[in-house]
Design a protein around this motif. Sequence first.
Motif, PDB file in Angstrom:
ATOM      1  N   ASP A 145       0.875  -0.993   0.102  1.00 55.63           N
ATOM      2  CA  ASP A 145       0.314  -0.271   0.073  1.00 55.63           C
ATOM      3  C   ASP A 145       0.462   1.402  -0.596  1.00 55.63           C
ATOM      4  O   ASP A 145       0.356   2.165   0.320  1.00 55.63           O
TER       5      ASP A 145
ATOM      6  N   VAL B  30      -7.022   4.586  -1.906  1.00 53.67           N
ATOM      7  CA  VAL B  30      -8.864   4.124  -1.718  1.00 53.67           C
ATOM      8  C   VAL B  30      -9.085   4.987  -1.035  1.00 53.67           C
ATOM      9  O   VAL B  30     -10.564   5.387  -1.779  1.00 53.67           O
TER      10      VAL B  30
ATOM     11  N   PHE C 211      -3.737   4.116   0.292  1.00 53.45           N
ATOM     12  CA  PHE C 211      -5.196   3.937   0.081  1.00 53.45           C
ATOM     13  C   PHE C 211      -5.123   5.236   0.848  1.00 53.45           C
ATOM     14  O   PHE C 211      -6.436   5.347   0.486  1.00 53.45           O
TER      15      PHE C 211
END
Length: 512
Positions: free
Chosen positions: A359, A379, A398
Amino acid sequence: MSSSVTYDRRSFFIHGEPFLILCGSVHYIRLHPSRWDALFDTFHRAGLNTLETYVFWGEHDGAPPVTAAPSPTPHARPSSYDFSGRRDLFAFLRAASSRSLKVILRIGPYVCAEVSYGGFPSRLRFVPDIEFRTYNTAFMDEVATWVRYVATQLKEEKLMLPQGGPVMLVQLENEYSMVSDAYGDVGGKYLQWCADLQKELEFGVPGIMCYGAAEGVVETINSFYAHEEIDGHRQRHADQPPVWTECWTGWYNVWGAAKHVRKAEDLAYAVARWFAQGGAGVNYYMWMGGTNFGRSAMYLQATSYGYDAPVNEFYQETSKMRHLARLHRVLKDKFERAFMATREQDAECVGRTVYRWGDAVFVCNDSDEQLTDVCIEGVEGKYTGVVAAKSVSIIDGFSGELLYDSSSIHGDDVVTQELVAAPVVAGDWASMSEPVPSWDNIEAISEASGGESRPVVSGASPPDQLMLTQDSSDFCFYVAKYRSVGEGKGKRKVEFEAGDYATVFCDGKMQG
């Protein structure tokens, strides 16, 4: 001894767990034992988990006393080895272990490291028929005697990792590719002998060799920018993890030359770029350089071995150390989820390469121009901004948060250091007149030298200084007698070679 250290193409493993090597070079002979703990504190504050050092054969295996006529010396016996004070390698390793540091031990026999004679004992020069760093029986016998002693002591003191000790990797020889062309096939045979010797001694941990390796060991990289060499390394060694044994934090200094400096931002770019591309470990050469005590340094070396290192010669942290410490925290946090870095090449953006560590997203700008309007979608958020020239930005994939920018030193990480002039304490100084020898008085001067032994050696040609002094002094006199041929008058010309420094006297008067 069974190994607790294994590896694959991506990482080293300790007891089956992946281990990201964040390492710093320090040389025990350039430190004072009273400051070891202060040094190890800097490792922990910066997030390093490993220490690297050479083993300095010449510091432990002293030269024989000067004799009037140098003669071959036998193999040094272990009882003559000196491991006291700052030479106490094994105490140094125990101290590192007590601070939970792993160790990469580079035994030599040749180490370079800007030390006298490349780390060899000068007495080897007097061994009959010896040739250095090649497949030569006299040389290899000496090497084997020394290395076997070190290996025995390491295992007796339980310093190898399978025994619960700190030593996780061992290296024999050093940067052999720099000289291999001069030795040819017999040099390659010698290098393989070194690799086989590592296996024979059963250290219980993998063997490594930097800048050129034989079969059976892990080859590692020494460089300013190791990411430029990682693809070639993978082609040659598809089953080995890429390890950067010497990430040069600066360079050594010599008398009369400007100090070498490497900017913190440039060093951080090189390291972040290396890990982005899948590097398995880095060793900062040097993390703290230390001091060249006595006559330990090679020719022209300054007393300070500062190396523009992240920790200076006075064991103080610098802005460079703090800037790297922030990078290390990000790397350690993301490593477990980052085994297989993937690469995304932006065809429309020259110089930009993106790597994903789980990530974490590494945006690498290898160009000389900044990248504008960089956008990384996460995300729950995205990063938009610029990436400076020759830099790496690490983005949280993220949240879109900027985790690290190699080009920007955080304000809290700036260290300013003031030099405070110390008062000069006047003392009693004394001078001694050193008589200049001539052809007529050299014997008398030798006998009246304050109780010191000053041998006189005569010959048809001048002997090499090391052969003359047996490395007990940096100075010697050469006296030659000559006569003019012919009746011409004027200047006389005398030709000779000297390295690196000579003062010339003619008829007792200094000429230059």
